[in-house]
Structures are given as structure tokens and as C-alpha cells.
Design a protein around this motif. Structure first.
Motif, mmCIF file in Angstrom:
data_model
loop_
_atom_site.group_PDB
_atom_site.id
_atom_site.type_symbol
_atom_site.label_atom_id
_atom_site.label_comp_id
_atom_site.label_asym_id
_atom_site.label_seq_id
_atom_site.Cartn_x
_atom_site.Cartn_y
_atom_site.Cartn_z
ATOM 1 N N GLY A 154 34.851 55.077 43.561
ATOM 2 C CA GLY A 154 33.659 55.580 42.902
ATOM 3 C C GLY A 154 32.456 54.695 43.173
ATOM 4 N N ASN A 155 31.302 55.092 42.679
ATOM 5 C CA ASN A 155 30.042 54.441 43.020
ATOM 6 C C ASN A 155 29.654 53.271 42.120
ATOM 7 O OD1 ASN A 155 29.458 56.081 45.256
ATOM 8 N ND2 ASN A 155 28.640 57.684 43.930
ATOM 9 N N LYS A 156 30.457 52.972 41.104
ATOM 10 C CA LYS A 156 30.118 51.907 40.169
ATOM 11 C C LYS A 156 30.777 50.592 40.566
ATOM 12 C CE LYS A 156 27.591 54.313 37.320
ATOM 13 N NZ LYS A 156 26.147 54.041 37.175
ATOM 14 N N ARG A 157 30.075 49.497 40.300
ATOM 15 C CA ARG A 157 30.620 48.161 40.568
ATOM 16 C C ARG A 157 31.982 48.003 39.907
ATOM 17 N NH1 ARG A 157 29.905 42.515 41.264
ATOM 18 N NH2 ARG A 157 30.478 41.291 39.439
ATOM 19 N N GLY A 158 32.933 47.489 40.659
ATOM 20 C CA GLY A 158 34.270 47.244 40.137
ATOM 21 C C GLY A 158 35.269 48.349 40.417
ATOM 22 N N GLU A 159 34.812 49.505 40.883
ATOM 23 C CA GLU A 159 35.736 50.596 41.168
ATOM 24 C C GLU A 159 36.466 50.328 42.485
ATOM 25 O OE1 GLU A 159 34.997 54.642 39.795
ATOM 26 O OE2 GLU A 159 32.865 54.093 39.728
ATOM 27 N N THR A 160 37.747 50.676 42.517
ATOM 28 C CA THR A 160 38.601 50.391 43.668
ATOM 29 C C THR A 160 39.376 51.629 44.090
ATOM 30 O OG1 THR A 160 40.501 49.738 42.323
ATOM 31 C CG2 THR A 160 38.927 48.009 42.902
ATOM 32 N N SER A 161 39.908 51.575 45.284
ATOM 33 C CA SER A 161 40.873 52.571 45.758
ATOM 34 C C SER A 161 41.778 51.905 46.786
ATOM 35 C CB SER A 161 40.173 53.796 46.354
ATOM 36 O OG SER A 161 39.302 53.427 47.400
ATOM 37 N N GLU A 162 43.035 52.294 46.785
ATOM 38 C CA GLU A 162 44.033 51.644 47.620
ATOM 39 C C GLU A 162 43.863 51.996 49.094
ATOM 40 O OE1 GLU A 162 47.911 52.641 46.250
ATOM 41 O OE2 GLU A 162 47.822 51.283 44.521
ATOM 42 N N LEU A 163 44.259 51.066 49.944
ATOM 43 C CA LEU A 163 44.348 51.285 51.377
ATOM 44 C C LEU A 163 45.800 51.073 51.786
ATOM 45 C CD1 LEU A 163 41.087 49.468 52.452
ATOM 46 C CD2 LEU A 163 41.619 51.861 52.934
ATOM 47 N N ARG A 164 46.343 52.049 52.511
ATOM 48 C CA ARG A 164 47.766 52.027 52.829
ATOM 49 C C ARG A 164 48.019 52.163 54.324
ATOM 50 N NH1 ARG A 164 51.501 53.379 48.775
ATOM 51 N NH2 ARG A 164 50.586 53.580 46.695
ATOM 52 N N ILE A 165 49.102 51.566 54.755
ATOM 53 C CA ILE A 165 49.698 51.865 56.053
ATOM 54 C C ILE A 165 51.046 52.486 55.739
ATOM 55 C CG2 ILE A 165 50.567 50.947 58.221
ATOM 56 C CD1 ILE A 165 48.591 48.662 57.978
ATOM 57 N N GLY A 166 51.172 53.778 55.982
ATOM 58 C CA GLY A 166 52.372 54.483 55.550
ATOM 59 C C GLY A 166 52.474 54.450 54.038
ATOM 60 N N TRP A 173 39.670 49.180 48.889
ATOM 61 C CA TRP A 173 38.217 49.272 48.836
ATOM 62 C C TRP A 173 37.756 48.744 47.485
ATOM 63 C CZ3 TRP A 173 35.322 50.343 52.913
ATOM 64 C CH2 TRP A 173 35.764 51.218 53.913
ATOM 65 N N LEU A 174 36.622 48.049 47.473
ATOM 66 C CA LEU A 174 36.045 47.565 46.223
ATOM 67 C C LEU A 174 34.536 47.739 46.278
ATOM 68 C CD1 LEU A 174 36.123 46.076 43.486
ATOM 69 C CD2 LEU A 174 36.052 43.921 44.773
ATOM 70 N N ARG A 175 34.003 48.401 45.271
ATOM 71 C CA ARG A 175 32.552 48.546 45.146
ATOM 72 C C ARG A 175 32.033 47.312 44.403
ATOM 73 N NH1 ARG A 175 30.093 52.928 47.728
ATOM 74 N NH2 ARG A 175 31.695 54.277 46.816
ATOM 75 N N THR A 176 31.287 46.468 45.090
ATOM 76 C CA THR A 176 30.815 45.234 44.469
ATOM 77 C C THR A 176 29.435 45.367 43.852
ATOM 78 O OG1 THR A 176 29.948 44.447 46.593
ATOM 79 C CG2 THR A 176 32.205 43.793 46.006
ATOM 80 N N GLN A 177 28.690 46.413 44.225
ATOM 81 C CA GLN A 177 27.385 46.691 43.629
ATOM 82 C C GLN A 177 27.266 48.203 43.459
ATOM 83 O OE1 GLN A 177 25.019 44.355 42.682
ATOM 84 N NE2 GLN A 177 26.499 42.779 43.268
ATOM 85 N N ASP A 178 26.652 48.635 42.361
ATOM 86 C CA ASP A 178 26.479 50.065 42.125
ATOM 87 C C ASP A 178 25.796 50.724 43.315
ATOM 88 O OD1 ASP A 178 27.518 49.636 39.627
ATOM 89 O OD2 ASP A 178 25.661 49.997 38.527
ATOM 90 N N GLU A 198 39.408 40.202 40.939
ATOM 91 C CA GLU A 198 38.706 39.329 39.994
ATOM 92 C C GLU A 198 37.827 38.323 40.727
ATOM 93 O OE1 GLU A 198 39.803 35.867 36.665
ATOM 94 O OE2 GLU A 198 41.397 36.905 37.766
ATOM 95 N N THR A 199 38.368 37.743 41.790
ATOM 96 C CA THR A 199 37.644 36.710 42.525
ATOM 97 C C THR A 199 36.437 37.280 43.255
ATOM 98 O OG1 THR A 199 39.724 35.498 42.836
ATOM 99 C CG2 THR A 199 37.878 34.901 44.257
ATOM 100 N N VAL A 200 36.623 38.405 43.931
ATOM 101 C CA VAL A 200 35.501 39.006 44.660
ATOM 102 C C VAL A 200 34.387 39.395 43.695
ATOM 103 C CG1 VAL A 200 34.776 40.929 46.112
ATOM 104 C CG2 VAL A 200 36.947 39.770 46.570
ATOM 105 N N LEU A 201 34.713 39.975 42.584
ATOM 106 C CA LEU A 201 33.677 40.352 41.611
ATOM 107 C C LEU A 201 32.985 39.121 41.035
ATOM 108 C CD1 LEU A 201 35.397 43.331 39.755
ATOM 109 C CD2 LEU A 201 33.508 43.433 41.410
ATOM 110 N N PHE A 202 33.720 38.045 40.851
ATOM 111 C CA PHE A 202 33.131 36.807 40.327
ATOM 112 C C PHE A 202 32.044 36.278 41.253
ATOM 113 C CE2 PHE A 202 32.977 32.205 39.745
ATOM 114 C CZ PHE A 202 32.940 32.061 38.365
ATOM 115 N N TYR A 203 32.258 36.413 42.567
ATOM 116 C CA TYR A 203 31.302 35.872 43.549
ATOM 117 C C TYR A 203 30.351 36.925 44.117
ATOM 118 C CZ TYR A 203 33.748 31.437 43.364
ATOM 119 O OH TYR A 203 34.282 30.236 42.930
ATOM 120 N N THR A 204 30.273 38.097 43.485
ATOM 121 C CA THR A 204 29.328 39.128 43.938
ATOM 122 C C THR A 204 28.453 39.632 42.787
ATOM 123 O OG1 THR A 204 31.045 40.826 43.658
ATOM 124 C CG2 THR A 204 30.716 39.941 45.886
ATOM 125 N N GLU A 205 28.127 38.755 41.867
ATOM 126 C CA GLU A 205 27.285 39.183 40.751
ATOM 127 C C GLU A 205 25.903 39.635 41.204
ATOM 128 O OE1 GLU A 205 27.067 36.212 37.778
ATOM 129 O OE2 GLU A 205 29.143 36.463 37.111
#
Length: 245
Positions: A154-166, A173-178, A198-205
Motif C-alpha cells: 500500500g501507499n502508506k509508510r510502513g506497509e509491506t508485501s512479501e517477495l517470493r521465489i516459488g 517490499w517496504l514503503r518507507t515514505q507515504d 523495524e530497522t529500515v523504518l528507524f533510519y528512514t524517518e
């Protein structure tokens, strides 16, 4: 391979990648507010249309951000020892990135790398490999996946979706900014998915890219442009307010 050099050929590298992929690492349990977080990045000559070749010039920078916000950086340049081969980035970039990190004098407690980890033909990309070799918990950050597939978040900061191989989830995926383009996060050495988020969001304020990696990218490009010299920089020398990044 941790105590010695980097692999020097494709077969040797693949063997090492398969070995790393088979290992189980203890999870990192550090506290984000009290660590020295690092980023490392290498760039190459502008405007080249062909794939990278052995002997290309590379400009690498590492940045260490302390809990109080102070920084220390190290910049290095050198020729690449190997052609660019998909899945074998460690042959081309590993030695220069390691040199940039060792130049700091003290290694980070956690490291951001512009590379993949489990999203890789042998499930051990450079972000995992570099962290394992130097025994630094690591997270890879890229703009797009290598092999994995998955819907955008989704388009909001903090929203994620999985990436798979098989059937295997290898990153997310991680949305770090709206409303800004998402990044691909690759949990690497000793980092699980929740800790990576948690770490990526901490360093992408403030910015889309984690600050240690963002500053390392800027310094490597300044080094390439001849605006700075290979050297150690201390005490917020890469603070944007001083115009150095």
C-alpha cells in the motif's frame, strides 16, 4: 572464507554461497537507539553502456552513524577484480566494500548494503555474504528484486508485501515514505524480517533510503566526481548542512 580472502572465481563463489545459504544464524538482538549503524556503497563510471568489466574504476564509501548522530566515514577507490556476472556480485564488489568498511577503524554493529541476500540464485547475495564475512548483522536494500516476485505494498509508510521465489519468502517490499516508491528489503546475516522492517523504518524517518546507506551513496559519488579525496572523515563531515553530501 571469513578468515581469508574473497573467492576469486565463479565456481568457488557458488560453493561458498551454497554453504552460507545452508547455515542457521543466531538472531541479532541489538537495540536500535544505542548502536553504531553503518552503510556501504560503491559506484562506477557514468555513461557506460556495456556490462561492467574487470579493471573498471570503482569508488566506495562507508559511513558509521553513532547513537548521538555523529558520523565517521571512509572513502576508497580502486579497480574491480572481476567482470559483472549476475549472481556473482561479490567477486566484483566484495573486496572494495570490505576495504571501505575496514578503513573505519571499528566496524558497525549493523550494516546496510546495496545488494540482495536470499533473493539470489543460491540464496546468498552480497548483503548476506559481506555481513557473514565480517560478522556484522546486515540488511540489503535495493530498488527492485533480483529474482523474487510479489505485489507492491500500500501507499502508506510502513506497509509491506512479501517477495517470493516459488514458495519461499526471501524479502519484502517496504514503503518507507507515504506515496513514494517502495524499497526492497533483504534480511541478511543474523537479521529476521521483523527486525529488518523495524530497522529500515528507524533510519528512514526523513528520507526514503536508510540514512547510513544514503550518506555512503552520496560520498561515493562525490569521490567519483573528484570533490573529495580517499580518506577518513569524522564528526559529521558528511552532514548535508555543511554542503558535503
Amino acid at each position: 572464507m571469513r578468515a581469508g580472502g574473497w573467492p576469486t572465481g565463479i565456481e568457488q563463489l557458488i560453493q561458498e554461497q551454497k554453504r552460507m545459504a545452508s547455515l542457521v544464524f543466531p538472531p541479532w538482538e541489538g537495540s536500535l537507539g544505542s548502536i553504531r549503524c553503518g552503510g556501504v556503497f560503491v559506484c562506477y563510471e557514468r555513461g557506460k553502456r556495456e556490462a561492467g568489466k574487470r579493471g573498471d574504476w570503482g569508488w566506495a564509501a562507508s559511513v558509521l552513524i553513532f547513537p548521538d548522530g555523529q558520523t565517521q566515514s571512509f572513502c576508497v577507490e580502486g579497480r574491480t577484480p572481476f567482470d559483472y556476472v549476475p549472481g556473482c556480485l561479490a567477486l566484483r564488489e566484495g573486496p572494495l566494500l570490505e576495504e571501505a568498511l575496514l578503513g573505519l577503524g571499528s566496524l558497525p554493529d549493523l550494516l546496510f548494503v546495496n545488494a540482495t541476500a536470499r533473493d539470489h540464485p543460491y540464496r546468498a547475495g552480497l548483503a548476506l555474504h559481506l555481513g557473514f564475512k565480517l560478522d556484522i548483522p546486515s540488511i540489503g536494500i535495493t530498488r527492485k528484486p533480483l529474482l523474487a516476485e510479489g505485489a507492491l505494498p500500500g501507499n502508506k509508510r510502513g506497509e509491506t508485501s512479501e517477495l517470493r521465489i516459488g514458495n519461499q519468502t526471501v524479502g519484502f517490499w517496504l514503503r518507507t515514505q507515504d506515496n513514494k516508491a517502495p524499497l526492497v528489503v533483504h534480511p541478511g546475516y543474523r537479521i529476521d524480517f521483523e527486525k529488518a522492517k523495524e530497522t529500515v523504518l528507524f533510519y528512514t524517518e526523513k528520507y526514503r533510503t536508510p540514512q547510513p546507506l544514503r550518506l555512503a551513496r552520496q560520498l561515493s559519488r562525490l569521490l567519483r566526481a573528484g570533490m573529495i579525496r580517499p580518506s577518513v572523515l569524522k564528526d559529521n563531515d558528511c552532514d548535508e548542512k555543511r554542503g558535503n553530501c
